[in-house]
Design an enzyme around this catalytic site. Structure first.
Site, mmCIF file in Angstrom:
data_model
loop_
_atom_site.group_PDB
_atom_site.id
_atom_site.type_symbol
_atom_site.label_atom_id
_atom_site.label_comp_id
_atom_site.label_asym_id
_atom_site.label_seq_id
_atom_site.Cartn_x
_atom_site.Cartn_y
_atom_site.Cartn_z
ATOM 1 N N GLU A 114 -0.796 -2.375 4.902
ATOM 2 C CA GLU A 114 0.449 -2.704 5.725
ATOM 3 C C GLU A 114 -0.251 -2.600 7.534
ATOM 4 O OE1 GLU A 114 3.965 -0.459 5.200
ATOM 5 O OE2 GLU A 114 4.204 -1.207 3.051
ATOM 6 N N ARG B 242 6.547 2.491 -2.602
ATOM 7 C CA ARG B 242 5.393 2.416 -1.594
ATOM 8 C C ARG B 242 4.487 1.389 -2.186
ATOM 9 N NH1 ARG B 242 7.834 4.752 1.770
ATOM 10 N NH2 ARG B 242 7.040 6.645 3.077
#
Length: 319
Positions: A260, A231
């Site tokens: 993101e 992550r």
């Protein structure tokens, strides 16, 4: 415990939603896309299946379901959901095995691409430049996997088949198939120091956020490469960028980022020794079959009153 109403929230392919309804003939299965109004028929749902929801989207869904008892995420990671569910008395489970094959193959392919300088090869092709580049072997290399869970273990078994030595980190460092040595997380710096290939595959928790910072990355051996499928936030992006620019790391393959989608103009897009993929390491045919199989197996356990698989410790360690 009988399940009569189940809500699927987020991005689920329509054919998979139809398949789920077909496999649960006695359950009312409702669906809502992120940002849509909650369907009235879902108000009594006791189970929520979450697919790629943000923390805010999950909070909205949970707040609208007063009878909710259990949330299952179709993702392997549950970091976005833990803070939302902490203190609510709602069970959280995650998908454990469905993505392991796809993600571990992605990891190995990215490691090979970096060791053989595939980014440089492709750039020479674009420039129509006949230039041989030095390649390094995976055979005989040491691969350090930060996070020897399901995905990390699947990657280790594949690396071992290439003749690599595999190190791993795990909260309880007991021997595991595919690993030559398993270390506690407190020795992650040692793992980085010993590895030719550094793989990041651990969950994002309060303990792992910023785990690979400038100090840890400074211990990497010359020529080491890094593959990150965990992550965004486990690896400190600014520290990684500096390590790549200064040559402390020879290359990196990044599938996850602190923000993101990765913003346009970010240096990772154009660094010649970086491969960027859009959080897609788990994208492969058959993955949704595994996701639904795991969900169905857990629903069966739930209705029989048996312990569930993939339970996340919401109130404690966060995974």
């Amino acid at each position: 415990m009988t399940v009569q109403s189940l809500l699927v929230a987020g991005r689920v392919p329509p054919d998979r939603l139809d398949e789920l309804r077909g496999r649960l003939p006695g359950v009312r299965v409702s669906a809502v896309r992120a940002g849509e109004a909650m369907p009235p028929e879902a108000a009594d749902a006791t189970v929520l299946v979450a697919a790629a929801l943000s923390s805010d989207q999950l909070r909205t869904a949970v707040d609208a379901l007063p009878q909710l008892l259990w949330v299952h995420t179709v993702s392997a990671g549950a970091d976005r959901y833990v803070p939302v569910l902490r203190g609510r008395g709602v069970l959280l489970t995650r998908t454990v095995h469905a993505r392991a094959a796809a993600m571990s193959e992605h990891v190995v392919s990215m490691a090979l691409a970096l060791l053989r300088d595939l980014p440089g090869v492709l750039e020479s092709q674009r420039q129509q430049e006949w230039r041989r580049r030095e390649a390094r072997l995976l055979s005989g290399s040491t691969v350090g996997i930060v996070g020897a869970g399901t995905i990390g273990a699947a990657a280790a078994q594949r690396f071992a088949a290439f003749g690599a030595t595999c190190l791993g980190t795990k909260r309880e460092p007991t021997p595991l198939p595919g690993f030559d040595e398993v270390l506690p997380p407190t020795r992650v710096g040692e793992l980085v120091e010993r590895s030719d290939v550094i793989v990041v595959a651990c969950p994002l928790t309060e303990e792992t956020r910023g785990l690979l910072d400038a100090g840890t990355l400074s211990r990497a051996k010359p020529g080491a490469v890094l593959v990150d499928v965990s992550r965004g936030g486990v690896v400190v992006g600014s520290a990684l960028l500096a390590a790549l620019r200064e040559g402390r790391l020879a290359g990196a393959a990044l599938d996850v980022f602190e923000v993101e989608p990765l913003p346009q103009g970010h240096p990772f897009w154009t660094l010649p020794n970086v491969i960027v993929t859009p959080h897609s390491s788990a994208a492969a045919p058959g993955v949704w079959n595994g996701i639904l199989d795991e969900l169905m197996a857990n629903l069966g356990r739930y209705q029989r009153g048996e312990p569930l698989a993939g339970v996340v410790d919401v109130e404690g360690r966060g995974y």
